[in-house]
Write an enzyme that holds these catalytic residues in place. Structure first.
Site, PDB file in Angstrom:
ATOM      1  N   ASP A 153      60.072 -19.601 -57.379  1.00 52.09           N
ATOM      2  CA  ASP A 153      61.203 -19.711 -56.585  1.00 52.09           C
ATOM      3  C   ASP A 153      60.848 -18.496 -55.301  1.00 52.09           C
ATOM      4  O   ASP A 153      61.471 -17.958 -54.964  1.00 52.09           O
ATOM      5  CB  ASP A 153      63.142 -18.705 -56.814  1.00 52.09           C
ATOM      6  CG  ASP A 153      62.520 -20.206 -58.053  1.00 52.09           C
ATOM      7  OD1 ASP A 153      62.435 -21.534 -57.757  1.00 52.09           O
ATOM      8  OD2 ASP A 153      64.008 -19.980 -57.909  1.00 52.09           O
ATOM      9  N   ASP A 176      58.953 -24.585 -58.078  1.00 48.07           N
ATOM     10  CA  ASP A 176      60.077 -25.155 -57.446  1.00 48.07           C
ATOM     11  C   ASP A 176      59.813 -24.369 -56.644  1.00 48.07           C
ATOM     12  O   ASP A 176      60.733 -23.185 -55.749  1.00 48.07           O
ATOM     13  CB  ASP A 176      61.536 -24.876 -58.492  1.00 48.07           C
ATOM     14  CG  ASP A 176      61.619 -26.105 -59.317  1.00 48.07           C
ATOM     15  OD1 ASP A 176      60.530 -27.037 -59.345  1.00 48.07           O
ATOM     16  OD2 ASP A 176      61.807 -25.987 -60.300  1.00 48.07           O
TER      17      ASP A 176
END
Length: 321
Positions: A153, A176
């Protein structure tokens, strides 16, 4: 108002931050706090070279701020918050005793019409879970010649109402590491995967015409990395498109992951829009891409212009000064 943002000397002039005392301020946050709320002009805060150990916030009432470093190799903002880390005080402004993904940022931009240039922004927490380096909520945000570094992230593109433009940036992470709801364009950026995992996790809303668009980018990875997906849908209407992008052999032939097993949002891949046009390199094997992804035609790819993607109702063009 939070005292951390109390304004004692409001100004609309450009400012200089320097750790050696040669500027107006020694800390970036102090300079931001000094800018006039909802000021009448764009204010540039020039940040001289150095490593700034700060958790920096441009709040929503500080609009039109440009943070400009000497150069990204020598002007660094670094912090080490991560999801699950205890807050410094007993409880934070959101009633939590722990940092969350959404409060783990090193730099948070909530104000509209902000720019970040020639900076390295790092979340130095390591591989401890979600830990955001740059979190952007404001509209019409421009990031140029920056290095965004973290693990899971790294870059949070927050809010469906936010439009963001990234030019000539380097972004690295693990899982991600480019995620969120915003509409964002990545123009000539280098994207580096540090482990076998997923690059993007878009959460585009149903109302948005575009999500994440990568143009003329380059996807690279650490030498040991061999299994990377272009993206997976965080929410059902996720949109991610790669145009004229060079893909290394770390990109898996199937390209995209459906993110199965989400009880709240099952079968997200059926409504997601994942597409490519003119991908090149050893990871650009379109013959084996998942059936629910799309290869754009030349005409379809031609619709992906800065004007169409980011213009909105106000006709915003980040390429214009």
């Amino acid at each position: 108002m939070n005292n951390a943002f109390a304004q004692t000397k409001p100004t609309s002039k450009d400012l200089v931050v320097a750790q050696d005392g040669s500027g107006d301020f020694k800390n970036i946050q102090d300079a931001i706090n000094a800018v006039r709320d909802l000021g009448p002009r764009q204010v540039t805060i020039h940040i001289k070279k150095g490593i700034y150990h700060e958790k920096v916030i441009i709040p929503s009432w500080k609009t039109g701020i440009s943070l400009v470093g000497d150069d990204s190799g020598n002007t660094v903002i670094v912090y080490s918050d991560y999801s699950g880390k205890p807050v410094n005080c007993a409880i934070d402004a959101y009633g939590s005793t722990q940092i969350s993904t959404y409060t783990s940022y090193t730099l948070l931009i909530q104000g509209d019409d902000c720019m970040v240039k020639n900076l390295t922004i790092i979340n130095a927490s390591g591989r401890v879970g979600q830990a955001v380096a740059l979190h952007v909520e404001g509209d019409r945000c421009v990031v140029i010649d920056c290095r965004l570094m973290g693990n899971q992230d790294t870059l949070y593109l927050a809010k469906g109402s936010s439009r963001q433009y990234y030019k000539d940036c380097y972004i690295e992470g693990t899982t991600d590491f480019i995620f969120g709801e915003a509409t964002a364009v990545f123009d000539h950026c280098i994207i580096k995967s540090l482990i076998n995992s997923y690059i993007t996790a878009a959460a585009t809303t149903r109302q948005q015409a575009y999500g994440f668009v990568f143009m003329n980018c380059k996807l690279i990875a650490d030498a040991a990395v061999k299994k990377v997906y272009l993206g997976r849908p965080w929410r059902p209407y996720a949109k991610t498109v790669y145009i004229d992008t060079e893909m290394g052999n770390q990109i898996l032939p199937q390209g995209w992951d459906p993110w199965l097993g989400d009880a709240m949002f099952p079968n997200k891949y059926k409504t997601a829009f994942y597409a490519e046009y003119n991908s090149i390199g050893r990871g650009a094997d379109k013959a084996n891409r998942v059936s629910w992804s799309k290869q754009l035609t030349k005409i379809e790819a031609g619709e992906y212009t800065i004007k169409n993607i980011l213009g909105g109702q106000d006709g915003w063009n980040p390429l214009q000064k």
